[in-house]
Design a protein around this motif. Structure first.
Motif, PDB file in Angstrom:
ATOM      1  N   THR A 159       0.883  -1.340   0.019  1.00 19.49           N
ATOM      2  CA  THR A 159       0.032   0.055  -0.033  1.00 19.49           C
ATOM      3  C   THR A 159       0.742   1.247   0.042  1.00 19.49           C
ATOM      4  O   THR A 159       2.105   1.079   0.346  1.00 19.49           O
ATOM      5  N   SER A 160       0.283   2.357  -0.316  1.00 15.38           N
ATOM      6  CA  SER A 160       1.130   3.788  -0.073  1.00 15.38           C
ATOM      7  C   SER A 160       1.249   4.354   1.273  1.00 15.38           C
ATOM      8  O   SER A 160       2.145   4.878   1.444  1.00 15.38           O
ATOM      9  N   ALA A 161       0.380   3.840   1.936  1.00 16.71           N
ATOM     10  CA  ALA A 161       0.410   4.219   3.547  1.00 16.71           C
ATOM     11  C   ALA A 161       0.531   2.805   4.455  1.00 16.71           C
ATOM     12  O   ALA A 161      -0.281   1.912   3.987  1.00 16.71           O
TER      13      ALA A 161
ATOM     14  N   CYS B  63       5.335  -0.190   4.178  1.00 15.60           N
ATOM     15  CA  CYS B  63       4.502  -0.307   2.879  1.00 15.60           C
ATOM     16  C   CYS B  63       5.361   0.025   1.732  1.00 15.60           C
ATOM     17  O   CYS B  63       6.663   0.127   1.957  1.00 15.60           O
ATOM     18  N   ASP B  64       4.716   0.313   0.635  1.00 16.24           N
ATOM     19  CA  ASP B  64       5.524   0.836  -0.514  1.00 16.24           C
ATOM     20  C   ASP B  64       5.943   2.361  -0.368  1.00 16.24           C
ATOM     21  O   ASP B  64       6.930   2.671  -1.102  1.00 16.24           O
ATOM     22  N   GLY B  65       5.256   3.000   0.485  1.00 15.52           N
ATOM     23  CA  GLY B  65       5.593   4.485   0.412  1.00 15.52           C
ATOM     24  C   GLY B  65       6.725   4.478   1.650  1.00 15.52           C
ATOM     25  O   GLY B  65       7.203   3.561   2.189  1.00 15.52           O
TER      26      GLY B  65
END
Ligand code: THU
Length: 134
Positions: free
Chosen positions: A83-85, A110-112
């Motif tokens: 996820t981005s968050a 995550c990915d962020g």
């Protein structure tokens, strides 16, 4: 205290665990890595089921796997979601985690670049646990 936890390694293992996720329904691959009190790192991934409801989250897979390998206490867990968050563990996983480390440190990545750093007693206040049966 917190600096004794090998967060970098836990994060690496959580990300690697997500690659083994069985997620034909959600396509949402989650990985978890636990640090046991005897210094081992144990991984888990989510394992979905055609019945949907019998899906096992990454965190619970890691706990059950660790116990099957002799774990008695968990000090920390890192959870990776795609996820981005960052995403905190679900309620069912909080309860299962509580059994083996009510004060455990929890990191969600995550990915962020954002992450969550917290503890289980903050996420599951007033928990029912093994102490209540003693
Ligand atoms: N899931 C986990 O494995 N851990 C979490 O913390 C959140 C949710 C899984 C369950 C299901 O396979 C998919 O993610 C979507 O909910």
């Amino acid at each position: 205290m917190g600096h004794h936890i090998p967060w970098q390694e836990l994060e690496k293992q959580a990300r690697a665990a997500a690659r083994q996720a069985y997620v034909p329904y959600s396509r949402f691959a989650v990985g978890a890595a636990l640090l046991t009190s005897d210094g081992r790192i144990v991984r888990g991934c989510n394992v979905e089921n055609a019945s949907y409801g019998l899906t096992n989250c990454a965190e619970r897979t890691a706990i059950f796997s660790a116990r099957a390998d002799g774990m008695s206490e968990v000090l920390a867990v890192c959870i990776y979601t795609p996820t981005s968050a960052p995403t905190p563990p679900c309620g069912a996983c909080r309860q299962v985690l509580n059994e083996f480390g009510p004060g455990m440190a929890i990191r969600a990545v995550c990915d962020g670049t954002e992450r969550i750093d917290t503890t289980l007693d903050v996420l599951l206040p007033g928990a029912f646990g093994p102490m209540n049966l003693a």
